[in-house]
Write a protein that holds these residues in place. Structure first.
Motif, PDB file in Angstrom:
ATOM      1  N   VAL A 412       0.786  -1.237   0.000  1.00 12.47           N
ATOM      2  CA  VAL A 412       0.000   0.000   0.000  1.00 12.47           C
ATOM      3  C   VAL A 412       0.820   1.291   0.000  1.00 12.47           C
ATOM      4  N   THR A 413       1.974   1.294  -0.630  1.00 12.20           N
ATOM      5  CA  THR A 413       2.730   2.545  -0.778  1.00 12.20           C
ATOM      6  C   THR A 413       2.259   3.239  -2.052  1.00 12.20           C
ATOM      7  N   PRO A 414       2.658   4.504  -2.251  1.00 16.62           N
ATOM      8  CA  PRO A 414       2.307   5.163  -3.513  1.00 16.62           C
ATOM      9  C   PRO A 414       2.769   4.355  -4.733  1.00 16.62           C
ATOM     10  N   PHE A 415       3.915   3.724  -4.638  1.00 16.48           N
ATOM     11  CA  PHE A 415       4.413   2.910  -5.743  1.00 16.48           C
ATOM     12  C   PHE A 415       3.566   1.650  -5.909  1.00 16.48           C
ATOM     13  N   GLY A 416       3.212   1.029  -4.805  1.00 13.42           N
ATOM     14  CA  GLY A 416       2.292  -0.110  -4.877  1.00 13.42           C
ATOM     15  C   GLY A 416       2.926  -1.490  -4.904  1.00 13.42           C
ATOM     16  N   PHE A 417       4.273  -1.558  -4.918  1.00 15.65           N
ATOM     17  CA  PHE A 417       4.935  -2.868  -4.941  1.00 15.65           C
ATOM     18  C   PHE A 417       6.106  -2.894  -3.977  1.00 15.65           C
ATOM     19  N   LYS A 418       6.426  -4.087  -3.494  1.00 16.33           N
ATOM     20  CA  LYS A 418       7.643  -4.224  -2.710  1.00 16.33           C
ATOM     21  C   LYS A 418       8.400  -5.484  -3.158  1.00 16.33           C
ATOM     22  N   ALA A 419       9.724  -5.438  -2.969  1.00 15.33           N
ATOM     23  CA  ALA A 419      10.554  -6.566  -3.391  1.00 15.33           C
ATOM     24  C   ALA A 419      10.458  -7.685  -2.354  1.00 15.33           C
ATOM     25  N   VAL A 420      10.268  -8.926  -2.810  1.00 16.51           N
ATOM     26  CA  VAL A 420      10.243 -10.035  -1.859  1.00 16.51           C
ATOM     27  C   VAL A 420      11.247 -11.144  -2.185  1.00 16.51           C
ATOM     28  N   LEU A 421      11.615 -11.259  -3.458  1.00 13.43           N
ATOM     29  CA  LEU A 421      12.427 -12.410  -3.856  1.00 13.43           C
ATOM     30  C   LEU A 421      13.160 -12.070  -5.156  1.00 13.43           C
ATOM     31  N   ALA A 422      14.477 -12.178  -5.169  1.00 13.01           N
ATOM     32  CA  ALA A 422      15.201 -11.846  -6.403  1.00 13.01           C
ATOM     33  C   ALA A 422      14.862 -12.836  -7.514  1.00 13.01           C
ATOM     34  N   PRO A 423      14.773 -12.368  -8.761  1.00 16.09           N
ATOM     35  CA  PRO A 423      14.490 -13.294  -9.871  1.00 16.09           C
ATOM     36  C   PRO A 423      15.600 -14.338 -10.013  1.00 16.09           C
ATOM     37  N   THR A 424      15.220 -15.543 -10.357  1.00 21.16           N
ATOM     38  CA  THR A 424      16.176 -16.649 -10.464  1.00 21.16           C
ATOM     39  C   THR A 424      16.412 -17.004 -11.936  1.00 21.16           C
ATOM     40  N   PRO A 425      17.477 -17.728 -12.221  1.00 17.41           N
ATOM     41  CA  PRO A 425      17.697 -18.183 -13.602  1.00 17.41           C
ATOM     42  C   PRO A 425      16.500 -18.982 -14.122  1.00 17.41           C
ATOM     43  N   GLU A 426      15.831 -19.714 -13.229  1.00 18.46           N
ATOM     44  CA  GLU A 426      14.664 -20.494 -13.648  1.00 18.46           C
ATOM     45  C   GLU A 426      13.555 -19.578 -14.181  1.00 18.46           C
ATOM     46  N   ASN A 427      13.346 -18.448 -13.495  1.00 17.92           N
ATOM     47  CA  ASN A 427      12.367 -17.470 -13.976  1.00 17.92           C
ATOM     48  C   ASN A 427      12.655 -17.087 -15.421  1.00 17.92           C
ATOM     49  N   PHE A 428      13.914 -16.760 -15.681  1.00 17.61           N
ATOM     50  CA  PHE A 428      14.279 -16.290 -17.015  1.00 17.61           C
ATOM     51  C   PHE A 428      14.168 -17.399 -18.051  1.00 17.61           C
ATOM     52  N   LYS A 429      14.407 -18.626 -17.597  1.00 12.74           N
ATOM     53  CA  LYS A 429      14.324 -19.752 -18.521  1.00 12.74           C
ATOM     54  C   LYS A 429      12.870 -20.074 -18.862  1.00 12.74           C
ATOM     55  N   LEU A 430      12.029 -20.106 -17.825  1.00 11.79           N
ATOM     56  CA  LEU A 430      10.608 -20.420 -18.021  1.00 11.79           C
ATOM     57  C   LEU A 430       9.923 -19.390 -18.895  1.00 11.79           C
ATOM     58  N   GLU A 431      10.377 -18.175 -18.809  1.00 10.62           N
ATOM     59  CA  GLU A 431       9.713 -17.122 -19.570  1.00 10.62           C
ATOM     60  C   GLU A 431      10.740 -16.349 -20.380  1.00 10.62           C
ATOM     61  N   ASP A 432      11.096 -16.937 -21.524  1.00  8.78           N
ATOM     62  CA  ASP A 432      12.077 -16.299 -22.396  1.00  8.78           C
ATOM     63  C   ASP A 432      11.397 -15.155 -23.149  1.00  8.78           C
ATOM     64  N   GLN A 433      11.815 -13.936 -22.852  1.00 10.13           N
ATOM     65  CA  GLN A 433      11.153 -12.764 -23.419  1.00 10.13           C
ATOM     66  C   GLN A 433      11.240 -12.732 -24.948  1.00 10.13           C
ATOM     67  N   ASN A 434      12.313 -13.288 -25.502  1.00  8.37           N
ATOM     68  CA  ASN A 434      12.436 -13.262 -26.959  1.00  8.37           C
ATOM     69  C   ASN A 434      11.433 -14.183 -27.644  1.00  8.37           C
ATOM     70  N   VAL A 435      11.191 -15.348 -27.026  1.00  7.01           N
ATOM     71  CA  VAL A 435      10.194 -16.266 -27.577  1.00  7.01           C
ATOM     72  C   VAL A 435       8.811 -15.618 -27.512  1.00  7.01           C
ATOM     73  N   LEU A 436       8.508 -15.032 -26.366  1.00  3.92           N
ATOM     74  CA  LEU A 436       7.207 -14.374 -26.202  1.00  3.92           C
ATOM     75  C   LEU A 436       7.019 -13.264 -27.231  1.00  3.92           C
ATOM     76  N   LYS A 437       8.081 -12.536 -27.465  1.00  8.66           N
ATOM     77  CA  LYS A 437       8.012 -11.424 -28.403  1.00  8.66           C
ATOM     78  C   LYS A 437       7.678 -11.907 -29.812  1.00  8.66           C
ATOM     79  N   LYS A 438       8.312 -13.002 -30.225  1.00  9.79           N
ATOM     80  CA  LYS A 438       8.025 -13.542 -31.558  1.00  9.79           C
ATOM     81  C   LYS A 438       6.570 -13.981 -31.682  1.00  9.79           C
ATOM     82  N   GLU A 439       6.052 -14.661 -30.637  1.00 11.30           N
ATOM     83  CA  GLU A 439       4.654 -15.092 -30.658  1.00 11.30           C
ATOM     84  C   GLU A 439       3.723 -13.892 -30.764  1.00 11.30           C
ATOM     85  N   HIS A 440       4.066 -12.884 -30.006  1.00 13.93           N
ATOM     86  CA  HIS A 440       3.267 -11.672 -29.987  1.00 13.93           C
ATOM     87  C   HIS A 440       3.245 -11.012 -31.371  1.00 13.93           C
ATOM     88  N   GLN A 441       4.399 -10.997 -32.039  1.00 15.84           N
ATOM     89  CA  GLN A 441       4.473 -10.416 -33.388  1.00 15.84           C
ATOM     90  C   GLN A 441       3.556 -11.154 -34.358  1.00 15.84           C
TER      91      GLN A 441
END
Ligand code: ADP
Ligand code: MG
Length: 484
Positions: A412-441
């Motif tokens: 409930v801050t003006p920003f609205g978010f707080k950090a709880v857990l650093a992103p892991t390599p698994e996060n980046f692997k599960l959701e490859d932004q480049n693959v998503l981008k191609k699908e989106h295109q």
């Protein structure tokens, strides 16, 4: 009267099932898993509410839903039928969460809504230990697929959670899934599409879809005003991709004395909710909104949905336009198309999938400068991360990606978010932004083809895209009318 109809009448006060509610309910009663496609507004919720009313002893129905903003309404709707329903998500205080989980453990509640991230919490598993999940419901099931238009990496863990719960029957629900996405859902949940798929028909014959070409903003605004006036005393949604454009159109409509509300991410949550309620209750006839508005919104008499800017895909478009005419009466989708809008979507697409380094840097800022960020919010982050382009949305994209991954939580801050857990390599692997981008295109390209195809009935084009059988031409879209 058949006993299911009798139960429907007694508990829900409805005269009859809508197709294919009964088929779905019968399968869940037989403890069979399935994927059901039903259009927006067709009544998917009833299928799991019904199951909840049949719970005995320590049985419960668990519904996984991607959007915490909806859970409160979904819970309220179920409570209205006398179902003991609740939700647990990050909008609750720690005490509220704790007390609800304690009650679940004690056998209270037969219908519980959670976001997929909830399963990361051991406390949640603890409270489920004493219960038997009678039905495991995955709402908005297309979120499990990379090819869906709204991928949520946590959805790919759901099958694992289900098996940890003793593999209760699965009910996967969605309104939009192309044949590719259906296949992916089936694969991930171990369903056999030949026997476990119920197609409720995504047909919406009461919708007439119209593409209106415009040139430049002033012509678009004039057109918009004309449409609003043509729908005097009726209700409608106007969709935008960018908050900036929304605000500009709002100023124009304000000058022209149109009565409306706004719904977008830069408004504080309570304001958003108030505006939404004003629209749902009919207090204001029009709402200007970004795509976040409307998922699961239950207002049946919306007569017009106007797209002021081009959405990201046919899936997104059909979901949004599908909010019109839920009462089955004629309704119209107007698509205001200006060639230049395509540039905006293309640019949007470029910003929407930031590089891993960028995402990590945003997280580090939020975690290490919590005080400054909580006050300065997006403005501050943008200053730190982006130097030149004011329209660069990568910071917003990174925040929503990090939230999806559970690295940030709402607060409930003006920003609205707080950090709880650093992103892991698994996060980046599960959701490859480049693959998503191609699908989106690819999806954007399909939408462009739809806009430009003025030879085939608009509804037929959409049906074809979703792999549905050919139906009669609608006779009411811009194409049908021009060919008459
Ligand atoms: P969605 O499929 O988009 O999730 P909802 O479950 O929110 O749709 O239902 C939309 C509306 O349809 C609700 O207002 C609900 O009360 C109504 N509804 C559902 N089933 C029936 C039925 N069998 N008869 C009449 N109205 C129904
Ligand atoms: Mg729903």
């Amino acid at each position: 009267m058949n006993s299911l109809e009798k139960h429907l009448h007694e508990k829900f006060k409805y005269q009859s099932f809508r197709f294919p509610q009964k088929e779905i309910i019968e399968k869940t009663i037989a403890r069979e898993s399935l994927l059901a496609l039903m259009p927006t507004g067709a009544g998917k919720s009833l299928t799991y509410q019904f199951a909840a009313t049949l719970c005995q002893g320590n049985e419960m129905v668990l519904v996984v839903s991607p959007l915490i903003a909806l859970m409160q309404d979904q819970t309220k709707n179920a409570l209205a039928y006398g179902i003991e329903a609740t939700f647990i998500n990050s909008s609750l205080s720690a005490e509220q969460k704790e007390s609800r989980m304690r009650q679940i453990g004690e056998g209270k509640y037969t219908l519980v809504f959670v976001a997929p991230e909830r399963f990361r919490k051991p406390e949640f598993w603890n409270c489920l230990a004493a219960r038997r999940v009678k039905l495991f419901v995955v709402d908005e099931a297309h979120c499990i697929s990379l090819w869906g238009h709204d991928f949520r990496p946590d959805y790919s863990k759901l099958e694992g959670y289900r098996s940890r719960l003793g593999s209760p029957p699965l009910l996967a629900l969605t309104a939009t899934a192309t044949p590719d996405v259906q296949g992916d859902i089936a694969k991930q949940f171990g369903l056999n599409l030949a026997s476990d798929l119920i197609l409720g028909g995504l047909e919406r014959p009461n919708l007439s879809l119209r593409v209106l070409e415009t040139y430049g903003d002033s012509e678009k605004n004039e057109k918009l005003l004309e449409l609003i006036l043509a729908h005097a005393n009726e209700s409608g949604i106007i969709y935008f991709s960018l908050i900036q454009t929304l605000e500009a159109a709002a100023r124009f409509l304000y000058k022209n004395k149109v009565h409306f509300q706004k719904y977008h991410g830069d408004l504080p949550p309570d304001q958003r909710r108030r505006n939404q309620n004003d629209f749902i209750s009919g207090k204001v006839p029009w709402i200007l909104a970004t795509p976040a508005f409307g998922l699961g919104i239950d207002k049946s008499n919306i007569r017009a949905v106007i797209h002021y800017e081009i959405p990201a895909s046919i899936e997104a478009y059909y979901q949004e336009v599908g909010r019109a005419g839920r009462d089955g009466l004629p309704a119209t989708g107007y698509f205001l198309y200006d060639e230049d809008d395509l540039t905006i979507q293309m640019q949007f697409l470029n910003w929407a999938y930031p590089e891993p380094e960028f995402i990590e840097k945003v997280y580090d800022l939020i975690a290490s400068r919590a005080d400054v960020v909580s006050q300065g919010g997006f403005e501050y982050l943008r200053e730190q991360m982006v130097f030149k382009n004011k329209k660069d949305f990568r910071v917003n994209a990174a925040v929503s990606i990090l939230t999806r991954w559970g690295c940030l939580e709402e607060t409930v801050t003006p920003f609205g978010f707080k950090a709880v857990l650093a992103p892991t390599p698994e996060n980046f692997k599960l959701e490859d932004q480049n693959v998503l981008k191609k699908e989106h295109q690819k999806k954007l390209l399909s939408l462009l083809r739809y806009i430009q195809n003025n030879k085939e009935c608009r509804l037929q084009q959409v049906y074809f895209y979703f792999g549905l059988k050919k139906k009669e031409d609608c006779g009411a879209c811009d194409v049908c009318v021009s060919l008459k």
